[in-house]
Scaffold this active site. Sequence first.
Site, PDB file in Angstrom:
ATOM      1  N   GLU A   1      -6.556   4.870   7.996  1.00  0.00           N
ATOM      2  CA  GLU A   1      -6.364   6.296   7.670  1.00  0.00           C
ATOM      3  C   GLU A   1      -7.617   6.870   7.030  1.00  0.00           C
ATOM      4  O   GLU A   1      -7.979   8.029   7.262  1.00  0.00           O
ATOM      5  CB  GLU A   1      -5.131   6.452   6.768  1.00  0.00           C
TER       6      GLU A   1
ATOM      7  N   SER B   1       3.899  -2.125  10.200  1.00  0.00           N
ATOM      8  CA  SER B   1       5.351  -2.222  10.377  1.00  0.00           C
ATOM      9  C   SER B   1       5.917  -3.576   9.972  1.00  0.00           C
ATOM     10  O   SER B   1       6.854  -4.095  10.597  1.00  0.00           O
ATOM     11  CB  SER B   1       5.743  -1.870  11.820  1.00  0.00           C
TER      12      SER B   1
ATOM     13  N   GLU C   1      -5.028  -4.669  10.653  1.00  0.00           N
ATOM     14  CA  GLU C   1      -3.994  -3.659  10.839  1.00  0.00           C
ATOM     15  C   GLU C   1      -4.239  -2.914  12.145  1.00  0.00           C
ATOM     16  O   GLU C   1      -5.020  -1.952  12.174  1.00  0.00           O
ATOM     17  CB  GLU C   1      -4.019  -2.650   9.680  1.00  0.00           C
TER      18      GLU C   1
ATOM     19  N   GLY D   1       3.065   2.326  10.719  1.00  0.00           N
ATOM     20  CA  GLY D   1       4.053   3.390  10.569  1.00  0.00           C
ATOM     21  C   GLY D   1       4.799   3.716  11.847  1.00  0.00           C
ATOM     22  O   GLY D   1       5.458   4.759  11.935  1.00  0.00           O
TER      23      GLY D   1
ATOM     24  N   LYS E   1       0.124   4.296  -0.275  1.00  0.00           N
ATOM     25  CA  LYS E   1      -0.490   5.501   0.308  1.00  0.00           C
ATOM     26  C   LYS E   1      -0.245   6.705  -0.623  1.00  0.00           C
ATOM     27  O   LYS E   1      -0.255   6.525  -1.837  1.00  0.00           O
ATOM     28  CB  LYS E   1       0.040   5.720   1.731  1.00  0.00           C
TER      29      LYS E   1
ATOM     30  N   ASN F   1       0.865  -1.178   0.000  1.00  0.00           N
ATOM     31  CA  ASN F   1       0.000   0.000   0.000  1.00  0.00           C
ATOM     32  C   ASN F   1       0.900   1.227   0.000  1.00  0.00           C
ATOM     33  O   ASN F   1       1.514   1.545   1.009  1.00  0.00           O
ATOM     34  CB  ASN F   1      -0.898  -0.016   1.252  1.00  0.00           C
TER      35      ASN F   1
ATOM     36  N   HIS G   1      -9.262   1.373   5.076  1.00  0.00           N
ATOM     37  CA  HIS G   1      -7.977   1.532   5.779  1.00  0.00           C
ATOM     38  C   HIS G   1      -8.182   2.482   6.956  1.00  0.00           C
ATOM     39  O   HIS G   1      -8.977   3.415   6.882  1.00  0.00           O
ATOM     40  CB  HIS G   1      -6.931   2.086   4.816  1.00  0.00           C
TER      41      HIS G   1
HETATM   42  P1  13P Z   1       3.410   0.438   7.600  1.00  0.00           P
HETATM   43  O1  13P Z   1       3.858  -0.857   6.964  1.00  0.00           O
HETATM   44  O2  13P Z   1       4.164   1.630   7.082  1.00  0.00           O
HETATM   45  O3  13P Z   1       3.362   0.345   9.077  1.00  0.00           O
HETATM   46  O4  13P Z   1       1.906   0.676   7.098  1.00  0.00           O
HETATM   47  C1  13P Z   1       0.985  -0.351   7.216  1.00  0.00           C
HETATM   48  C2  13P Z   1      -0.231   0.008   6.459  1.00  0.00           C
HETATM   49  O5  13P Z   1      -0.964   0.890   6.829  1.00  0.00           O
HETATM   50  C3  13P Z   1      -0.503  -0.742   5.215  1.00  0.00           C
HETATM   51  O6  13P Z   1      -1.792  -0.507   4.757  1.00  0.00           O
END
Ligand code: 13P
Length: 252
Positions: free
Chosen positions: A98, A214, A168, A174, A11, A9, A96
Amino acid sequence: MRTPLIAGNWKMHKTAAEAVDLVRTLVPLVDAVEGVEVAVAPPFTALQAVGRLLRAGAAVLLAAQNVHEEDHGAFTGEVSVPMLQDLGVSMVILGHSERRQLFGETDQAVGRKAARVLAANLVPVICVGESLAQRGAGEAFAVVERQLRAALQPIDASALALVVIAYEPVWAIGTGRTASKEQAQEMHAHIRGLLADIGGRKQADQVRILYGGSVNPANIAELMAQPDVDGALVGGASLDAETFASIVRFRV
Ligand code: 13P
């Protein structure tokens, strides 16, 4: 039985030119890897360029990061399922954290989107996961159950096997703080139990449940060794072709 899926992903990262560069480097690195499905989810603006590249020799599937539930209409700034199909997209990340936290996406909206995506024979990757406060309050399992049941409510039980779920935990996204393999397995088993309750054991056993938060080349193997972890949704570590490829090659 369940083919592992490793999805990146991206983003809000990468211009179209940068996206093409990444995928050009990635494809030869993962081409020969057997028994693992690989997908990348570039931003909307890079889907066409990446889609053209992948159509030639698709070792990597094209995913989108979101979609609108309607096919067309007065929805300024939105993109529909037929528009994504037109570009070669076969998978769509939905709900997601976010999108839920920053853009007000509700459990119900995620469900409507998932139903629309499935109706077009695309694969919805439905994200669920609790915040740190919710985990601290002992609510993690209830939160994930609520998100999962709402998202699957509009979906016919016979189509359940086609859905991908991504667990997640928000506190692991992150942050460099991955869920332990035990925490991941515990929640994935909980999710599979809920899926069995919703659509029956046979369907539930076919659903791929990805872990996200992560994930990196150092922790992927132990996560994948868990019986209910069927893949990963990778954020930061998917932005570099070599790093992402070493996650895809978790078996070697
Ligand atoms: P990270 O791998 O950067 O922690 O992000 C995970 C994520 O949100 C994937 O959709």
